[in-house]
Design a protein around this motif. Structure first.
Motif, PDB file in Angstrom:
ATOM      1  N   LEU A 169     -46.094  50.042  88.590  1.00 51.92           N
ATOM      2  CA  LEU A 169     -47.130  50.961  89.075  1.00 51.92           C
ATOM      3  C   LEU A 169     -48.291  51.125  88.105  1.00 51.92           C
ATOM      4  O   LEU A 169     -49.417  51.426  88.514  1.00 51.92           O
ATOM      5  N   GLY A 170     -48.018  50.944  86.817  1.00 53.50           N
ATOM      6  CA  GLY A 170     -49.026  51.243  85.811  1.00 53.50           C
ATOM      7  C   GLY A 170     -49.879  50.056  85.405  1.00 53.50           C
ATOM      8  O   GLY A 170     -49.574  48.904  85.692  1.00 53.50           O
ATOM      9  N   LYS A 171     -50.949  50.375  84.724  1.00 58.25           N
ATOM     10  CA  LYS A 171     -51.771  49.355  84.082  1.00 58.25           C
ATOM     11  C   LYS A 171     -51.612  49.529  82.578  1.00 58.25           C
ATOM     12  O   LYS A 171     -51.348  50.632  82.090  1.00 58.25           O
ATOM     13  N   SER A 172     -51.764  48.462  81.846  1.00 63.19           N
ATOM     14  CA  SER A 172     -51.526  48.520  80.403  1.00 63.19           C
ATOM     15  C   SER A 172     -52.669  49.241  79.689  1.00 63.19           C
ATOM     16  O   SER A 172     -53.848  49.015  79.988  1.00 63.19           O
ATOM     17  N   ALA A 173     -52.301  50.097  78.742  1.00 58.19           N
ATOM     18  CA  ALA A 173     -53.304  50.804  77.952  1.00 58.19           C
ATOM     19  C   ALA A 173     -53.944  49.882  76.916  1.00 58.19           C
ATOM     20  O   ALA A 173     -55.042  50.163  76.428  1.00 58.19           O
ATOM     21  N   LYS A 174     -53.242  48.806  76.577  1.00 52.22           N
ATOM     22  CA  LYS A 174     -53.730  47.861  75.571  1.00 52.22           C
ATOM     23  C   LYS A 174     -53.521  46.442  76.080  1.00 52.22           C
ATOM     24  O   LYS A 174     -52.610  46.179  76.851  1.00 52.22           O
ATOM     25  N   GLU A 175     -54.343  45.532  75.633  1.00 52.80           N
ATOM     26  CA  GLU A 175     -54.193  44.131  76.029  1.00 52.80           C
ATOM     27  C   GLU A 175     -53.433  43.352  74.964  1.00 52.80           C
ATOM     28  O   GLU A 175     -53.753  42.205  74.653  1.00 52.80           O
ATOM     29  N   GLU A 176     -52.425  43.991  74.442  1.00 52.14           N
ATOM     30  CA  GLU A 176     -51.578  43.364  73.444  1.00 52.14           C
ATOM     31  C   GLU A 176     -50.266  44.136  73.377  1.00 52.14           C
ATOM     32  O   GLU A 176     -50.146  45.234  73.933  1.00 52.14           O
ATOM     33  N   GLY A 177     -49.299  43.549  72.725  1.00 52.97           N
ATOM     34  CA  GLY A 177     -48.040  44.236  72.527  1.00 52.97           C
ATOM     35  C   GLY A 177     -47.043  43.975  73.641  1.00 52.97           C
ATOM     36  O   GLY A 177     -47.347  43.384  74.677  1.00 52.97           O
ATOM     37  N   LEU A 178     -45.826  44.464  73.412  1.00 54.20           N
ATOM     38  CA  LEU A 178     -44.731  44.227  74.339  1.00 54.20           C
ATOM     39  C   LEU A 178     -44.961  44.921  75.681  1.00 54.20           C
ATOM     40  O   LEU A 178     -44.635  44.372  76.738  1.00 54.20           O
ATOM     41  N   GLY A 179     -45.546  46.119  75.640  1.00 50.80           N
ATOM     42  CA  GLY A 179     -45.828  46.827  76.882  1.00 50.80           C
ATOM     43  C   GLY A 179     -46.753  46.025  77.781  1.00 50.80           C
ATOM     44  O   GLY A 179     -46.540  45.941  79.001  1.00 50.80           O
ATOM     45  N   PHE A 180     -47.778  45.432  77.201  1.00 48.08           N
ATOM     46  CA  PHE A 180     -48.718  44.607  77.963  1.00 48.08           C
ATOM     47  C   PHE A 180     -48.016  43.413  78.592  1.00 48.08           C
ATOM     48  O   PHE A 180     -48.271  43.059  79.753  1.00 48.08           O
ATOM     49  N   VAL A 181     -47.108  42.791  77.843  1.00 47.71           N
ATOM     50  CA  VAL A 181     -46.356  41.631  78.353  1.00 47.71           C
ATOM     51  C   VAL A 181     -45.558  42.011  79.590  1.00 47.71           C
ATOM     52  O   VAL A 181     -45.577  41.305  80.609  1.00 47.71           O
ATOM     53  N   PHE A 182     -44.858  43.152  79.529  1.00 47.62           N
ATOM     54  CA  PHE A 182     -44.033  43.571  80.661  1.00 47.62           C
ATOM     55  C   PHE A 182     -44.886  44.025  81.842  1.00 47.62           C
ATOM     56  O   PHE A 182     -44.620  43.660  82.987  1.00 47.62           O
ATOM     57  N   ILE A 183     -45.908  44.826  81.575  1.00 45.57           N
ATOM     58  CA  ILE A 183     -46.733  45.361  82.662  1.00 45.57           C
ATOM     59  C   ILE A 183     -47.470  44.251  83.406  1.00 45.57           C
ATOM     60  O   ILE A 183     -47.528  44.246  84.636  1.00 45.57           O
ATOM     61  N   SER A 184     -48.009  43.299  82.666  1.00 43.84           N
ATOM     62  CA  SER A 184     -48.788  42.234  83.299  1.00 43.84           C
ATOM     63  C   SER A 184     -47.926  41.243  84.072  1.00 43.84           C
ATOM     64  O   SER A 184     -48.443  40.463  84.871  1.00 43.84           O
ATOM     65  N   ASN A 185     -46.624  41.271  83.848  1.00 45.51           N
ATOM     66  CA  ASN A 185     -45.733  40.327  84.533  1.00 45.51           C
ATOM     67  C   ASN A 185     -44.741  40.995  85.477  1.00 45.51           C
ATOM     68  O   ASN A 185     -43.844  40.344  86.013  1.00 45.51           O
ATOM     69  N   THR A 186     -44.896  42.301  85.675  1.00 46.49           N
ATOM     70  CA  THR A 186     -44.035  43.018  86.610  1.00 46.49           C
ATOM     71  C   THR A 186     -44.813  43.261  87.898  1.00 46.49           C
ATOM     72  O   THR A 186     -45.689  44.125  87.959  1.00 46.49           O
ATOM     73  N   GLY A 187     -44.485  42.456  88.903  1.00 44.64           N
ATOM     74  CA  GLY A 187     -45.178  42.550  90.179  1.00 44.64           C
ATOM     75  C   GLY A 187     -44.260  42.989  91.297  1.00 44.64           C
ATOM     76  O   GLY A 187     -43.174  43.537  91.065  1.00 44.64           O
TER      77      GLY A 187
END
Length: 269
Positions: A169-187
């Motif tokens: 549901l969320g968008k990443s607060a940063k374009e780096e880091g582990l959170g970004f990796v998971f958020i950008s690939n969770t569809g």
């Protein structure tokens, strides 16, 4: 051969979930280093939750034979913290510290979380969530309406489903880091896979531990409780995005803790 490749890919994604959600040793040779594959492991977070749940149920089942009921529930809390390395509690603490900072911009709040220093609000949040979880588990394991083994097995699954929902549901607060990796690939595929798997495991546990034969009663309660968990994730994610301009890995950890509480509250009402 193609089937074997697909199975190996699924296994690697499941192991990646263990690598990032627990402290269970996972040989690096058995999971992918590819960012996309790591991110898509969110579809299988429920399997990690099942492992934590089974360990929690086992600890409670053995401990209650030798120790008072409240001590047995306390040990369950200890085991879940040890298995996760306190990672989600740390995310909860950082999140509340940043939220409590008055007059700060989104960027400043993100920097507070990045500092890794737990302030009084963060520590208080951890204490409250641990104590609340303990009270809910103590009360639920003392009643006879629902099997304690069902509750103990499934509540960690609910938390991991909440995390996958947050990442979807969320968008990443940063374009780096582990959170970004998971958020950008969770569809959509990942959240649907995780949702179906969550309901399947929870329904199976409901059938086994609560001895229910009616199909509607087997699947109904898990669907209702996890719908509640999803709705909680939706509102929590929207709130956090408003405060931080996006979602981080720490936020996902906080939502795991919240998802577990929502599940336990649902069965306490």
């Amino acid at each position: 051969m193609a089937g074997a490749v697909v199975i190996i890919k699924f296994i690697k994604r499941i192991l990646a979930g263990f690598q990032f959600l627990t402290i269970v040793p996972t040989p690096r040779s058995l999971y992918s280093d590819d960012a996309t594959e790591i991110g898509k492991s969110s579809a299988w977070f429920s399997v990690t939750g099942l492992f934590i749940g089974v360990m929690s149920a086992l600890v409670w089942f053995v401990a209650k034979k030798f120790l008072p009921a409240d001590v047995s529930c306390f040990l369950v809390i200890v085991v879940t913290i040890l298995l996760t390395g306190g990672l989600h509690l740390d995310g909860l603490s950082d999140t509340f510290d940043a939220i409590a900072a008055r007059g700060k911009s989104q960027e400043e709040r993100l920097n507070i979380m990045k500092s890794g220093v737990s302030g009084p609000i963060g520590v208080a949040a951890m204490i409250v969530i641990i104590f609340l979880k303990y009270l809910l588990l103590k009360n639920l394991t003392a009643q006879s309406a629902v099997s304690p083994l069902y509750i103990l097995t499934v509540f960690p699954i609910a938390g991991r489903f909440a995390a996958t929902a947050c990442l979807y549901l969320g968008k990443s607060a940063k374009e780096e880091g582990l959170g970004f990796v998971f958020i950008s690939n969770t569809g959509l595929v990942e959240i649907l896979t995780c949702g179906v798997l969550t309901i399947f495991i929870a329904s199976g546990a409901n059938f086994i531990f609560n001895h229910i034969s009616d199909p509607l009663n087997i699947i109904g309660p898990p669907v209702l409780t996890h719908t509640g968990v999803y709705i909680f994730s939706m509102f929590a994610t929207a709130f956090l995005q408003g405060k931080f301009g996006g979602i981080t890995g720490d936020h996902a950890g906080a939502i795991i803790e919240g998802g577990e509480i929502i599940f336990l509250l649902a069965y306490s009402c």
